[in-house]
Design a protein around this motif. Sequence first.
Motif, short mmCIF file in Angstrom:
data_model
loop_
_atom_site.label_atom_id
_atom_site.label_comp_id
_atom_site.label_asym_id
_atom_site.label_seq_id
_atom_site.Cartn_x
_atom_site.Cartn_y
_atom_site.Cartn_z
N LEU A 93 0.84 -1.19 0.00
CA LEU A 93 0.00 0.00 0.00
C LEU A 93 0.88 1.24 0.00
CD1 LEU A 93 -2.89 1.09 0.16
CD2 LEU A 93 -2.69 1.01 2.65
N ALA A 94 0.61 2.13 -0.92
CA ALA A 94 1.34 3.40 -0.99
C ALA A 94 0.47 4.46 -0.33
CB ALA A 94 1.61 3.77 -2.44
N MET A 95 1.08 5.21 0.56
CA MET A 95 0.40 6.32 1.22
C MET A 95 1.34 7.51 1.17
SD MET A 95 -2.49 4.98 2.13
CE MET A 95 -3.28 5.93 3.41
N GLY A 96 0.79 8.69 1.01
CA GLY A 96 1.60 9.90 0.96
C GLY A 96 2.30 10.05 -0.37
N PRO A 97 3.33 10.89 -0.41
CA PRO A 97 4.08 11.08 -1.65
C PRO A 97 4.76 9.78 -2.09
CG PRO A 97 4.67 12.73 -0.01
CD PRO A 97 3.83 11.71 0.68
N VAL A 98 4.90 9.60 -3.39
CA VAL A 98 5.54 8.42 -3.95
C VAL A 98 6.60 8.88 -4.94
CG1 VAL A 98 5.18 6.31 -5.32
CG2 VAL A 98 3.44 7.04 -3.68
N THR A 99 7.77 8.23 -4.91
CA THR A 99 8.80 8.52 -5.90
C THR A 99 8.95 7.33 -6.83
OG1 THR A 99 10.61 7.71 -4.52
CG2 THR A 99 10.14 10.07 -4.41
N ALA A 100 9.33 7.63 -8.06
CA ALA A 100 9.62 6.60 -9.06
C ALA A 100 11.06 6.80 -9.50
CB ALA A 100 8.69 6.75 -10.26
N THR A 101 11.85 5.72 -9.42
CA THR A 101 13.25 5.75 -9.85
C THR A 101 13.39 4.82 -11.04
OG1 THR A 101 13.97 6.18 -7.59
CG2 THR A 101 15.64 5.37 -9.14
N ALA A 102 13.77 5.39 -12.18
CA ALA A 102 13.89 4.63 -13.43
C ALA A 102 15.34 4.44 -13.80
CB ALA A 102 13.17 5.38 -14.56
N THR A 103 15.66 3.23 -14.31
CA THR A 103 17.01 2.93 -14.79
C THR A 103 16.90 2.18 -16.12
OG1 THR A 103 17.05 0.90 -13.49
CG2 THR A 103 18.08 2.84 -12.50
N LEU A 104 17.85 2.46 -17.02
CA LEU A 104 17.90 1.76 -18.30
C LEU A 104 18.31 0.32 -18.09
CD1 LEU A 104 19.62 4.23 -20.81
CD2 LEU A 104 17.25 3.46 -20.84
#
Length: 150
Positions: A93-104
């Motif tokens: 469960l995600a609550m509050g702000p969420v970050t996405a980290t992308a890598t090739l």
Amino acid sequence: MTVDNASMGDMLAAAVPMVRTLNLEFIEVSPERAVLRLPDQPEYHNHVGGPHAGAMFTLAESASGAIVLTAFGDQLSRAVPLAVRAEIHYRKLAMGPVTATATLGRPAADVVAELEAGARPEFPVSIALRREDGDVTGEMTVVWTLRPNG
């Protein structure tokens, strides 16, 4: 090509209305890694009070697009980047702000070499979605291609 966080954010916000709609924040953008943040916004919550799955999908896909445009921006005169397919797994469960980290998932030089050889290369971008406490709430893979112009 060097792209700073603000210019990538402005460019994607102009080209992709959902980036503006969700107020995505560009924390870090480089050819190796892109980090975007979805602020906690009640208007985009789901039935349990966390970010809606569609908002998290858009966050992750946007992070993948940011890294693709940064890594392959010098190829835009001869090819257009397109998402081919995506798969997402919601882990917690995600609550509050969420970050996405992308890598090739492949070296950019290998992708460009395929393009130069006349192929339409495909390459994965892996994205981790995290809550503020660092727990991974989801994982996504977007497979991209560079479609030659003409």
